[in-house]
Scaffold this motif. Structure first.
Motif, short mmCIF file in Angstrom:
data_model
loop_
_atom_site.label_atom_id
_atom_site.label_comp_id
_atom_site.label_asym_id
_atom_site.label_seq_id
_atom_site.Cartn_x
_atom_site.Cartn_y
_atom_site.Cartn_z
N ILE A 261 -2.67 4.88 13.47
CA ILE A 261 -2.68 4.03 12.28
C ILE A 261 -3.57 4.62 11.19
CG2 ILE A 261 -3.41 1.78 11.40
CD1 ILE A 261 -2.52 0.59 14.09
N ILE B 23 -5.32 -3.57 7.21
CA ILE B 23 -5.41 -4.69 8.16
C ILE B 23 -6.32 -4.33 9.32
CG2 ILE B 23 -4.10 -6.03 9.85
CD1 ILE B 23 -1.74 -6.00 7.94
N VAL C 161 0.31 -4.91 13.95
CA VAL C 161 0.67 -3.85 13.00
C VAL C 161 1.85 -3.04 13.52
CG1 VAL C 161 -0.15 -1.69 11.95
CG2 VAL C 161 -1.65 -3.69 12.02
N THR D 265 3.20 1.23 6.78
CA THR D 265 3.44 0.07 5.94
C THR D 265 3.97 -1.08 6.79
OG1 THR D 265 3.93 1.44 4.02
CG2 THR D 265 4.71 -0.84 3.96
N VAL D 266 3.30 -2.21 6.72
CA VAL D 266 3.75 -3.40 7.44
C VAL D 266 4.82 -4.07 6.58
CG1 VAL D 266 3.08 -5.64 8.38
CG2 VAL D 266 1.56 -3.68 8.64
N ASN E 257 -1.32 5.53 8.21
CA ASN E 257 -1.34 4.35 7.34
C ASN E 257 0.06 3.74 7.21
OD1 ASN E 257 -2.15 2.32 5.61
ND2 ASN E 257 -2.22 3.64 3.79
N TRP F 179 3.11 -12.02 9.51
CA TRP F 179 1.85 -11.45 9.98
C TRP F 179 0.62 -12.25 9.54
CZ3 TRP F 179 -1.82 -10.12 6.45
CH2 TRP F 179 -1.43 -9.78 5.16
N GLY G 185 4.91 -5.10 13.03
CA GLY G 185 5.12 -5.27 11.59
C GLY G 185 5.70 -4.05 10.92
N ALA G 186 5.33 -2.87 11.41
CA ALA G 186 5.84 -1.63 10.83
C ALA G 186 7.29 -1.36 11.24
CB ALA G 186 4.96 -0.46 11.26
N SER H 174 -0.61 -2.54 3.72
CA SER H 174 -1.14 -1.38 4.43
C SER H 174 -1.60 -1.76 5.82
CB SER H 174 -2.30 -0.78 3.64
OG SER H 174 -3.02 0.15 4.42
N GLY H 175 -1.03 -1.09 6.84
CA GLY H 175 -1.45 -1.32 8.21
C GLY H 175 -2.88 -0.88 8.43
#
Length: 559
Positions: free
Chosen positions: A267, A6, A344, A273-274, A271, A81, A347-348, A2-3
């Motif tokens: 974010i 984080i 993030v 997802t990374v 929310n 990450w 990563g997403a 979950s971004g």
């Protein structure tokens, strides 16, 4: 992953560090709100000028941030990450924030002296000379890298000769920022208005600049822009700080805060997802986590350039010591939070591989994707975010050109004798600035990609030297310096390893392993060897002083 989780956990850790660790440092070092600062005692209207807390925070934040906390984490995401996030949090709290705060504190308690003059007082003239030479060479690298980035960002033409409206809009907005900064300076220092009114005027000016920039893009090629950028930073380096440096950084801080706020809101409500794996290996694409990760993620964790800003310009503008924690410690933690958001964002976007494009474009694409889920137009948000990121490279140039000029002046001046003849000529404000920018221009001709590795390594090595200098100051003045020792040793090991790799690669090209051009690899090799040698000598001299100070303290305690 979950971004949102984080970001929330990281934000809580950074906020807790500000109040707990930052508050403890203030207590241990004896920050005194009733003590007159150099900006008040030595006010000269040029470099020593007391600034309101909000204005100075804007200067510090915009100067140290630039595009660094976005570029670094996105480039280092190739390792996953997990390692990047760990270094951002540990680095920003225990390395970066401590370095920035201690550099500001040491300079303020030394009448606004830069780290070079502090070294002269506690280590000796040779140490000062070598440190200032290191700082000057480093500033030249920064000028070269960021000037090339800015000129490329402003390039109003695509490869096929067609107009690039996005770059043109960025150029127009940045030019308008400069004009608006001067106007805002006149308003700020003539009207003496309150913080709320200042904020409203700043937001109105920013909105107008961005709107006009999008409506009227400038289409000028990269080479003319390079000339214009160097002409601008020459003026920025010699102008009084209240005319351009303070107001421009203050205006840009709102743009940066908007960027962080927009990304955080996106974010929180989406929310994301990374999908980037937490770990992709110790060695990726021929590069290992040690030392590459630690010199790639610089501004989001620890950056030597910050120490020059803290001790070179900010210390001369601090109006009250009570603001030291917010400006010196808090601005670094906020920059660490921006680095987490950048991580993030990339990563997403991970999809069996990292997204293509430059880090600012990747960041803008990721955050605009979050905002699109809230109903905001993708193109509009992407354009605004790209403008925000691009504006800060020019802001960093404002500060580093001045710091380079000050370092060179301190280098050639004799603090105990008359500065006439060649010393008087070279220490002249305009001559010192011109010499700095000429060398920066020559390095810029090779392109920022070719000097970025050297820039990153020398930047972190400067951080190690700054920690050594402050540690000597703390020790010699009877203050606690234990919190500086581990970061100091770790940064020396990391950066000397990274610079050694840079020298090895450059020598490989010199021996025929690749194309070798003097203005590209040749100057870099000279700079790399000089920086390593200077750092080694300064470190050895400083460690000797630390050793003698420790021995003296032990004898005193026994007696």
């Amino acid at each position: 992953m979950s971004g949102l989780l984080i970001v929330v956990v990281s934000g809580a850790l950074l906020l807790g560090a500000y109040f707990l660790y930052g508050g403890w440092l203030c207590k241990v070092w004896g920050v005194d709100p009733n003590r007159a600062t150099p900006a008040v005692e030595l006010r000269d209207g040029v470099d020593y000028v007391p600034a309101p807390k909000s204005v100075l925070f804007g200067h510090q934040f915009a100067s140290i941030a630039g595009a660094g906390p976005i570029n670094g984490p996105i480039m280092a995401a190739m390792f996953g990450w997990g390692p990047v996030l760990a270094w951002i949090l540990l680095g920003s709290i225990f390395f970066g924030a401590v370095q920035d705060f201690s550099s500001l504190y040491a300079s303020v308690r030394s009448k606004g002296k830069g780290l070079g003059l502090i070294i002269e007082e506690y280590v000796g003239k040779t140490g000062k000379t070598l440190f200032l030479l290191f700082c000057w060479l480093f500033c030249i690298l920064v000028v070269a890298a960021f000037a090339d980035i800015v000129a490329g960002t402003f390039n109003g033409f695509n490869a096929d000769g067609s107009f690039n409206d996005a770059n043109g809009a960025t150029a127009t907005t940045s030019v308008l920022f400069i004009v608006s900064a001067v106007m805002f300076a006149l308003f700020l220092y003539k009207k003496r208005s309150t913080g709320i009114i200042n904020a409203l005027v700043a937001i109105a000016l920013l909105t107008a600049c961005i709107t006009l920039g999008i409506m009227m893009p400038m289409h000028i090629a990269k080479t003319p822009w390079l000339y214009i950028v160097f002409a601008y930073i020459f003026l920025a380096a010699v102008a009084p700080v209240w005319v351009l440096l303070q107001p421009r950084d203050y205006l840009n801080s709102y743009l940066l805060l908007f960027m962080i706020g927009a990304a955080a809101v996106g974010i929180v409500f989406t929310n994301p997802t990374v999908t980037l794996p937490p770990y992709l290996g110790f060695t990726v694409n021929g590069q290992s986590i040690f030392p590459i990760l630690f010199v790639t993620v610089a501004c989001g964790a620890v950056s030597g350039f910050h120490s020059l800003v803290s001790s070179g310009t900010t210390s001369k503008q601090l109006s009250n010591e009570r603001d030291m924690r917010l400006i010196g410690f808090g601005s670094m933690l906020l920059e660490g939070f921006l680095a987490v958001i950048a991580l993030v964002a990339v990563g997403a976007l991970y999809n069996n591989g990292l997204p293509k494009g430059t880090p600012p474009i990747i960041f803008a694409n990721g955050v605009s994707g979050f905002l699109a889920e809230l109903g905001l137009p993708v193109e509009a948000s992407r354009t605004l975010l790209t403008l925000a990121v691009s504006a800060f490279a020019l802001t960093s140039l404002d500060s580093v050109a001045r710091i380079g000029r000050l370092s060179f002046q301190e280098l050639v001046r004799d603090t105990n004798g008359p500065n006439t003849g060649w010393r008087g000529l070279l220490s002249n404000t305009y001559v010192a600035t011109l010499l700095t920018l000429i060398l920066g221009y020559l390095l810029a001709l090779g392109g920022y990609q070719n000097i970025w590795a050297l820039f990153g390594s020398s930047n972190q090595l400067l951080g190690a030297l700054a920690l050594i200098a402050v540690c000597v100051f703390m020790k010699r003045t009877g203050r606690n310096c234990k919190m500086l020792i581990i970061p100091m040793i770790a940064m020396l090991a990391i950066t000397l390893s990274a610079l050694g790799l840079s020298v090895y690669n450059l020598v490989g090209k010199l021996n025929g392993a690749g194309e070798f051009l003097f203005l590209r690899e040749g100057l870099q090799l000279i700079f790399a060897i000089l920086l390593m040698g200077l750092a080694a000598v300064v470190s050895i001299q400083s460690f000797r002083v630390l050793g003698s100070a420790s021995a003296t303290s032990q004898k005193t305690a026994v007696a």
